[in-house]
Design a protein around this motif. Sequence first.
Motif, PDB file in Angstrom:
ATOM      1  N   HIS A   1       0.859  -1.181   0.000  1.00 40.53           N
ATOM      2  CA  HIS A   1       0.000   0.000   0.000  1.00 40.53           C
ATOM      3  C   HIS A   1       0.893   1.227   0.000  1.00 40.53           C
TER       4      HIS A   1
ATOM      5  N   VAL B   1       0.055   7.899   1.776  1.00 40.47           N
ATOM      6  CA  VAL B   1      -0.713   9.040   1.280  1.00 40.47           C
ATOM      7  C   VAL B   1       0.188  10.060   0.592  1.00 40.47           C
TER       8      VAL B   1
ATOM      9  N   ALA C   1       0.285   9.558  -3.058  1.00 41.03           N
ATOM     10  CA  ALA C   1      -0.940   9.964  -3.735  1.00 41.03           C
ATOM     11  C   ALA C   1      -0.903  11.459  -4.026  1.00 41.03           C
TER      12      ALA C   1
ATOM     13  N   GLU D   1      -0.147   9.977  -7.721  1.00 39.17           N
ATOM     14  CA  GLU D   1      -0.652   8.604  -7.732  1.00 39.17           C
ATOM     15  C   GLU D   1      -2.065   8.611  -7.166  1.00 39.17           C
ATOM     16  N   ASP D   2      -3.077   8.411  -7.986  1.00 39.09           N
ATOM     17  CA  ASP D   2      -4.427   8.383  -7.453  1.00 39.09           C
ATOM     18  C   ASP D   2      -4.853   6.949  -7.156  1.00 39.09           C
ATOM     19  N   GLU D   3      -5.954   6.818  -6.429  1.00 37.31           N
ATOM     20  CA  GLU D   3      -6.430   5.502  -5.990  1.00 37.31           C
ATOM     21  C   GLU D   3      -6.783   4.589  -7.159  1.00 37.31           C
ATOM     22  N   ASP D   4      -7.319   5.138  -8.244  1.00 33.83           N
ATOM     23  CA  ASP D   4      -7.673   4.316  -9.404  1.00 33.83           C
ATOM     24  C   ASP D   4      -6.434   3.675 -10.020  1.00 33.83           C
TER      25      ASP D   4
ATOM     26  N   LEU E   1      -3.593   3.038  -8.460  1.00 36.79           N
ATOM     27  CA  LEU E   1      -3.106   2.030  -7.518  1.00 36.79           C
ATOM     28  C   LEU E   1      -3.933   0.743  -7.607  1.00 36.79           C
ATOM     29  N   ALA E   2      -5.243   0.885  -7.757  1.00 36.07           N
ATOM     30  CA  ALA E   2      -6.110  -0.292  -7.895  1.00 36.07           C
ATOM     31  C   ALA E   2      -5.773  -1.066  -9.165  1.00 36.07           C
TER      32      ALA E   2
END
Length: 86
Positions: free
Chosen positions: A35, A38, A41, A45-48, A50-51
Motif C-alpha cells: 500500500h 498518502v 498519492a 498517484e491516485d487511488e484508481d 493504484l487499484a
Amino acid sequence: MPYQIDTRLRGANPSLQIRDASSGAVRLAWEYPRHVPVESAAEGEDEDLLALRREEAIHELFRRLFLLTTEQYLKGEAVEGKGSPM
C-alpha cells in the motif's frame, strides 16, 4: 514434482512462495503490491491507478501459476483427476 507452498503476511501484504520439494528451488515468488502511503498519492498517484496496479499484479501471479502448471503437464509430472499438483 511435489511443491512446498509458503504464504506469509508482511504487514497487510500477502506473499506467496512455491518451491520444488525435492530440490528446494524457488519456482515462483510473489508479493502483493505494498500500500502506497498518502504522500505518494499527493505526488500524482491516485487511488484508481493504484487499484489497477494491484489488479495487474494479481493477473501476473495467475499467469505465472498457469505457466508452472502447464510446464508440469508437458513434462508428464501432473496427474489428471487428482486436482491441482500444488
